[in-house]
Design a protein around this motif. Structure first.
Motif, PDB file in Angstrom:
ATOM      1  N   PRO A   9      47.495  37.914  27.907  1.00 63.65           N
ATOM      2  CA  PRO A   9      46.895  39.154  28.404  1.00 63.65           C
ATOM      3  C   PRO A   9      45.493  39.342  27.836  1.00 63.65           C
ATOM      4  O   PRO A   9      45.235  39.003  26.693  1.00 63.65           O
ATOM      5  N   ALA A  10      44.593  39.846  28.683  1.00 63.17           N
ATOM      6  CA  ALA A  10      43.207  40.147  28.311  1.00 63.17           C
ATOM      7  C   ALA A  10      42.329  38.909  28.194  1.00 63.17           C
ATOM      8  O   ALA A  10      41.217  38.980  27.675  1.00 63.17           O
ATOM      9  N   ALA A  11      42.797  37.760  28.687  1.00 67.06           N
ATOM     10  CA  ALA A  11      41.997  36.534  28.616  1.00 67.06           C
ATOM     11  C   ALA A  11      40.952  36.458  29.726  1.00 67.06           C
ATOM     12  O   ALA A  11      40.063  35.610  29.674  1.00 67.06           O
ATOM     13  N   GLY A  12      41.059  37.324  30.743  1.00 70.30           N
ATOM     14  CA  GLY A  12      40.064  37.348  31.801  1.00 70.30           C
ATOM     15  C   GLY A  12      40.494  36.697  33.095  1.00 70.30           C
ATOM     16  O   GLY A  12      39.657  36.243  33.878  1.00 70.30           O
ATOM     17  N   LYS A  13      41.803  36.694  33.381  1.00 69.26           N
ATOM     18  CA  LYS A  13      42.303  36.008  34.575  1.00 69.26           C
ATOM     19  C   LYS A  13      41.791  36.654  35.869  1.00 69.26           C
ATOM     20  O   LYS A  13      41.354  35.959  36.781  1.00 69.26           O
ATOM     21  N   THR A  14      41.868  37.966  35.940  1.00 69.45           N
ATOM     22  CA  THR A  14      41.452  38.637  37.167  1.00 69.45           C
ATOM     23  C   THR A  14      39.945  38.534  37.374  1.00 69.45           C
ATOM     24  O   THR A  14      39.473  38.352  38.506  1.00 69.45           O
ATOM     25  N   THR A  15      39.184  38.634  36.301  1.00 66.40           N
ATOM     26  CA  THR A  15      37.727  38.477  36.397  1.00 66.40           C
ATOM     27  C   THR A  15      37.380  37.090  36.935  1.00 66.40           C
ATOM     28  O   THR A  15      36.530  36.944  37.822  1.00 66.40           O
ATOM     29  N   LEU A  16      38.030  36.064  36.410  1.00 63.57           N
ATOM     30  CA  LEU A  16      37.794  34.706  36.880  1.00 63.57           C
ATOM     31  C   LEU A  16      38.217  34.551  38.339  1.00 63.57           C
ATOM     32  O   LEU A  16      37.538  33.881  39.119  1.00 63.57           O
ATOM     33  N   ALA A  17      39.327  35.170  38.715  1.00 63.72           N
ATOM     34  CA  ALA A  17      39.811  35.061  40.096  1.00 63.72           C
ATOM     35  C   ALA A  17      38.761  35.565  41.082  1.00 63.72           C
ATOM     36  O   ALA A  17      38.480  34.915  42.103  1.00 63.72           O
ATOM     37  N   HIS A  18      38.157  36.708  40.795  1.00 66.93           N
ATOM     38  CA  HIS A  18      37.150  37.260  41.691  1.00 66.93           C
ATOM     39  C   HIS A  18      35.886  36.396  41.709  1.00 66.93           C
ATOM     40  O   HIS A  18      35.316  36.146  42.784  1.00 66.93           O
ATOM     41  N   ALA A  19      35.446  35.944  40.545  1.00 72.88           N
ATOM     42  CA  ALA A  19      34.240  35.110  40.477  1.00 72.88           C
ATOM     43  C   ALA A  19      34.463  33.786  41.205  1.00 72.88           C
ATOM     44  O   ALA A  19      33.584  33.293  41.924  1.00 72.88           O
ATOM     45  N   LEU A  20      35.644  33.214  41.040  1.00 71.62           N
ATOM     46  CA  LEU A  20      35.967  31.947  41.685  1.00 71.62           C
ATOM     47  C   LEU A  20      36.036  32.107  43.199  1.00 71.62           C
ATOM     48  O   LEU A  20      35.520  31.264  43.954  1.00 71.62           O
ATOM     49  N   GLU A 232      30.771  31.015  34.215  1.00 74.77           N
ATOM     50  CA  GLU A 232      30.104  30.186  35.222  1.00 74.77           C
ATOM     51  C   GLU A 232      30.515  28.725  35.085  1.00 74.77           C
ATOM     52  O   GLU A 232      30.707  28.025  36.089  1.00 74.77           O
ATOM     53  N   LYS A 233      30.673  28.267  33.848  1.00 73.53           N
ATOM     54  CA  LYS A 233      31.110  26.891  33.615  1.00 73.53           C
ATOM     55  C   LYS A 233      32.524  26.675  34.148  1.00 73.53           C
ATOM     56  O   LYS A 233      32.826  25.643  34.775  1.00 73.53           O
ATOM     57  N   ALA A 234      33.408  27.659  33.903  1.00 72.22           N
ATOM     58  CA  ALA A 234      34.784  27.557  34.386  1.00 72.22           C
ATOM     59  C   ALA A 234      34.828  27.537  35.915  1.00 72.22           C
ATOM     60  O   ALA A 234      35.539  26.725  36.524  1.00 72.22           O
ATOM     61  N   VAL A 235      34.068  28.421  36.529  1.00 78.61           N
ATOM     62  CA  VAL A 235      34.025  28.484  37.992  1.00 78.61           C
ATOM     63  C   VAL A 235      33.523  27.160  38.563  1.00 78.61           C
ATOM     64  O   VAL A 235      34.089  26.621  39.524  1.00 78.61           O
ATOM     65  N   ASP A 236      32.474  26.591  37.961  1.00 77.48           N
ATOM     66  CA  ASP A 236      31.908  25.332  38.432  1.00 77.48           C
ATOM     67  C   ASP A 236      32.941  24.206  38.367  1.00 77.48           C
ATOM     68  O   ASP A 236      33.076  23.415  39.302  1.00 77.48           O
ATOM     69  N   ARG A 237      33.701  24.125  37.276  1.00 79.10           N
ATOM     70  CA  ARG A 237      34.718  23.078  37.136  1.00 79.10           C
ATOM     71  C   ARG A 237      35.803  23.210  38.202  1.00 79.10           C
ATOM     72  O   ARG A 237      36.224  22.216  38.804  1.00 79.10           O
TER      73      ARG A 237
END
Length: 267
Positions: A9-20, A232-237
């Motif tokens: 929890p709080a690791a940023g899953k939903t934020t990453l989902a939207h950015a991705l 941004e690095k995670a999204v790119d990968r």
């Protein structure tokens, strides 16, 4: 292709989902989000295209859905006998200690199962911000008794995504975020949320379940999204992995997908 995000929890899953989702759509992919944000955050699982996504509407809907949880509990109890086979199996394997959590998770799993079935037959890239692995971790904490054997059985039951992405962060940062999150909640919200101690236990449970998943031969990508650069690095990968998957799928299927993309673009 189903992309499932997994982490404490709080690791940023939903934020990453939207950015991705935004970045994949920029690259020409047709995207769907299955946004659950934990049973405590929303009364249902939303399936949306990124074009239809509205931050203000999500923010406005969340408090209303929290109040609706109490109203929705009755129909869920009546519908328990009609749960899908996967939901019933998981609830029998790791039954929550209290009726309240049993009701919440039976409903949550049923919605997730329904959404997953639709995603598995879709020609879109479907992003699940919190899927069956996250649910399994929560059930392990809520169960009257849970051991490695029960969790391992749960891992065998749940469907595997095409790409599992694990997010992680230092424990002190996660704890600070969890304290801030809990501090913003009202009394009604806390009825449907883990307390701080249980949330901290979920960090350890997530790590254990991830390790067991890999022991069973599961593959996952490890990323972090603590700041903009890492996000941004995670999204790119992940985008590169999605492109690779798109190139490897069956040519006939890819041709069908391309035709559907062209039709949608022409509308």
């Amino acid at each position: 292709m189903i992309i499932e995000l997994f982490g404490p929890p709080a690791a940023g899953k939903t934020t990453l989902a939207h950015a991705l989702a935004t970045e994949l759509e920029k690259n020409g992919f047709d995207i769907q989000l299955i946004v659950s944000s934990r049973p405590a955050e929303r009364g249902s699982i939303q399936v949306e295209s990124t074009r239809a996504l509205s931050w203000w509407r999500t923010a406005l809907a969340a408090p209303l859905s929290r109040a609706a949880k109490l109203v929705s509990a009755g129909p869920v109890l009546l519908a328990c006998a009609r749960s899908d086979e996967l939901t019933a199996s998981l609830m029998d394997l790791l039954p929550p200690r209290t009726l309240l959590w049993s009701v919440r998770y039976r409903r949550y799993l049923s919605l997730l199962s329904r959404s997953w079935k639709m995603a598995s037959t879709s020609d879109r890239i479907v992003i699940v911000d919190q899927g069956f692995l996250t649910a399994l971790c929560s059930l392990a904490l809520l169960a009257r008794s849970a051991d490695r054997r029960g969790i391992a059985r749960g891992l065998e039951l749940i469907p595997r995504p095409d790409l599992l992405v694990r997010l992680d962060a230092p424990r002190d940062i996660l704890e600070a975020r969890l304290r801030a999150r809990l501090g913003r909640q009202g009394a009604v919200e806390r009825l449907f949320e883990f307390n701080l101690q249980t949330s901290l236990q979920q960090i350890d449970t997530t790590s254990e379940v991830a390790h067991m998943f890999q022991e069973q031969g599961g593959r996952m990508m490890h990323v972090s999204s603590l700041d903009r650069r890492l996000l941004e690095k995670a999204v790119d990968r992940i985008v590169r992995e999605a492109k690779s998957w798109d190139e490897e799928i069956d040519p006939v299927y890819r041709s069908l997908v391309e035709r559907r993309r062209i039709v949608r673009a022409a509308r």
